[in-house]
Design a protein around this motif. Structure first.
Motif, mmCIF file in Angstrom:
data_model
loop_
_atom_site.group_PDB
_atom_site.id
_atom_site.type_symbol
_atom_site.label_atom_id
_atom_site.label_comp_id
_atom_site.label_asym_id
_atom_site.label_seq_id
_atom_site.Cartn_x
_atom_site.Cartn_y
_atom_site.Cartn_z
ATOM 1 N N ALA A 29 0.825 -1.219 0.000
ATOM 2 C CA ALA A 29 0.000 0.000 0.000
ATOM 3 C C ALA A 29 0.859 1.269 0.000
ATOM 4 O O ALA A 29 0.446 2.304 -0.530
ATOM 5 N N TRP A 30 2.062 1.196 0.548
ATOM 6 C CA TRP A 30 2.969 2.350 0.598
ATOM 7 C C TRP A 30 3.354 2.843 -0.794
ATOM 8 O O TRP A 30 3.793 3.977 -0.948
ATOM 9 N N ARG A 31 3.149 2.020 -1.823
ATOM 10 C CA ARG A 31 3.531 2.411 -3.179
ATOM 11 C C ARG A 31 2.724 3.600 -3.705
ATOM 12 O O ARG A 31 3.108 4.236 -4.671
ATOM 13 N N ILE A 32 1.606 3.916 -3.055
ATOM 14 C CA ILE A 32 0.812 5.066 -3.506
ATOM 15 C C ILE A 32 1.326 6.385 -2.919
ATOM 16 O O ILE A 32 0.892 7.453 -3.322
ATOM 17 N N LEU A 33 2.258 6.294 -1.953
ATOM 18 C CA LEU A 33 2.755 7.505 -1.280
ATOM 19 C C LEU A 33 3.708 8.289 -2.180
ATOM 20 O O LEU A 33 4.659 7.744 -2.728
ATOM 21 N N ARG A 34 3.425 9.571 -2.289
ATOM 22 C CA ARG A 34 4.347 10.458 -3.005
ATOM 23 C C ARG A 34 5.548 10.739 -2.110
ATOM 24 O O ARG A 34 5.483 10.602 -0.888
ATOM 25 N N TYR A 74 11.047 3.686 6.119
ATOM 26 C CA TYR A 74 10.449 4.710 5.252
ATOM 27 C C TYR A 74 11.476 5.258 4.258
ATOM 28 O O TYR A 74 11.138 5.566 3.115
ATOM 29 N N SER A 75 12.725 5.382 4.674
ATOM 30 C CA SER A 75 13.765 5.865 3.757
ATOM 31 C C SER A 75 14.012 4.863 2.631
ATOM 32 O O SER A 75 14.225 5.257 1.478
ATOM 33 N N ILE A 76 13.972 3.588 2.956
ATOM 34 C CA ILE A 76 14.130 2.568 1.916
ATOM 35 C C ILE A 76 12.945 2.623 0.960
ATOM 36 O O ILE A 76 13.116 2.552 -0.264
ATOM 37 N N MET A 77 11.745 2.791 1.486
ATOM 38 C CA MET A 77 10.569 2.948 0.625
ATOM 39 C C MET A 77 10.732 4.161 -0.287
ATOM 40 O O MET A 77 10.395 4.102 -1.479
ATOM 41 N N ALA A 78 11.248 5.247 0.256
ATOM 42 C CA ALA A 78 11.453 6.461 -0.546
ATOM 43 C C ALA A 78 12.450 6.205 -1.672
ATOM 44 O O ALA A 78 12.236 6.661 -2.808
ATOM 45 N N ILE A 80 12.982 3.388 -3.139
ATOM 46 C CA ILE A 80 12.266 2.578 -4.130
ATOM 47 C C ILE A 80 11.338 3.470 -4.956
ATOM 48 O O ILE A 80 11.291 3.360 -6.191
ATOM 49 N N GLN A 81 10.632 4.381 -4.295
ATOM 50 C CA GLN A 81 9.730 5.290 -5.003
ATOM 51 C C GLN A 81 10.494 6.176 -5.985
ATOM 52 O O GLN A 81 9.990 6.471 -7.071
ATOM 53 N N LEU A 82 11.689 6.614 -5.590
ATOM 54 C CA LEU A 82 12.504 7.431 -6.496
ATOM 55 C C LEU A 82 12.780 6.683 -7.794
ATOM 56 O O LEU A 82 12.749 7.276 -8.875
ATOM 57 N N ASP A 83 13.065 5.396 -7.692
ATOM 58 C CA ASP A 83 13.367 4.599 -8.878
ATOM 59 C C ASP A 83 12.130 4.207 -9.666
ATOM 60 O O ASP A 83 12.130 4.258 -10.895
ATOM 61 N N ARG A 84 11.092 3.805 -8.988
ATOM 62 C CA ARG A 84 9.934 3.195 -9.649
ATOM 63 C C ARG A 84 8.773 4.148 -9.881
ATOM 64 O O ARG A 84 7.889 3.844 -10.662
ATOM 65 N N ASP A 159 18.360 11.081 -3.196
ATOM 66 C CA ASP A 159 18.712 9.695 -2.872
ATOM 67 C C ASP A 159 19.865 9.615 -1.881
ATOM 68 O O ASP A 159 19.819 8.835 -0.923
ATOM 69 N N ALA A 160 20.882 10.430 -2.063
ATOM 70 C CA ALA A 160 22.030 10.424 -1.149
ATOM 71 C C ALA A 160 21.619 10.838 0.262
ATOM 72 O O ALA A 160 22.139 10.305 1.256
ATOM 73 N N ASN A 161 20.686 11.761 0.346
ATOM 74 C CA ASN A 161 20.204 12.193 1.660
ATOM 75 C C ASN A 161 19.430 11.072 2.363
ATOM 76 O O ASN A 161 19.593 10.859 3.556
#
Length: 178
Positions: A29-34, A74-78, A80-84, A159-161
Motif C-alpha cells: 500500500a505504501w507504493r501510492i505515497l508520493r 520509510y527511507s528505503i521505501m522512498a 524505491i519510489q525514487l526509482d519506480r 537519494d544520497a540524503n
C-alpha cells in the motif's frame, strides 16, 4: 570494520523483519505515497525522537528504537519510489517488495562502508542526539530539494540524503543496543 558490518546487518535484519511482516499485513500500500509524504513520515519520526531525547516525561510507551526503525524503513521505501515512481494502486507482491528492499540496503550499506573507511568510524564517537540532529538536517535538505522540484545546483540529490538518513539511523540503533 567487520564488527560494524555485522552490527549493521543485525540492525537491518530487525528492520527487514518488520517490513516483511507489515507487507504481509498491508501489501505494498505504501507504493501510492508520493515522496513528500514519505519525507513527512520520516520527519515526524525524527521530531519524536528529538522530543524523547529532550523531554523528561513520556506519554506514549514507545521509545527511540521503533522510531529509528521507522526512519530506516520509510527511507528505503522512498528510495524505491525514487526509482519506480508512484502508482495509483499497490503493484508489488511480497517477494518483489523484499527484492527491492534488499537492493536498496545493499547499495546503502556499501556507501556506509566506503564513508566509514574514509572517516575512520567517527560515528562511534558521536552521540545518538547528534545523529538525530543530522537526520533532521538531511530531512530539511530533502524538503528544500522537493520544493525546488528536485533541482540542485551543487548539492547531492535526494537519494544520497535518504541513504545518509538510513546510515545515521543504523548507527543510532547500534549505539542504543550497546
Amino acid at each position: 570494520m567487520a564488527n560494524t558490518s555485522q552490527q549493521y546487518d543485525s540492525v537491518i535484519e530487525t528492520c527487514r523483519t518488520l517490513f516483511i511482516n507489515k507487507t504481509k499485513d498491508y501489501g505494498s500500500a505504501w507504493r501510492i505515497l508520493r515522496l513528500p509524504s514519505l519525507t513527512d513520515q520520516i520527519f515526524i519520526k525524527a521530531q519524536r525522537i528529538r522530543g524523547l531525547q529532550e523531554n523528561k516525561e513520556r506519554k506514549v510507551d514507545e521509545g527511540e528504537v521503533s522510531e529509528f526503525i521507522g526512519i530506516i524503513n520509510y527511507s528505503i521505501m522512498a528510495l524505491i519510489q525514487l526509482d519506480r515512481g508512484v502508482v495509483e494502486q499497490p503493484d508489488l507482491n511480497a517477494d518483489q517488495s523484499l527484492k527491492l528492499y534488499n537492493e536498496k540496503v545493499a547499495v546503502t550499506k556499501q556507501l556506509m562502508q566506503d564513508k566509514n573507511h574514509d572517516y575512520g568510524e567517527a560515528w562511534r564517537d558521536m552521540r545518538v542526539s547528534s545523529l538525530t540532529d543530522l537526520i533532521l538536517q538531511k530531512l530539511l535538505r530533502v524538503k528544500q530539494i522537493e520544493d525546488n522540484k528536485g533541482k540542485t545546483i551543487v548539492s547531492e540529490g535526494i537519494d544520497a540524503n535518504y541513504q545518509d538518513m538510513i546510515n545515521y539511523a543504523v548507527f543510532a540503533l547500534i549505539h542504543l543496543n550497546e
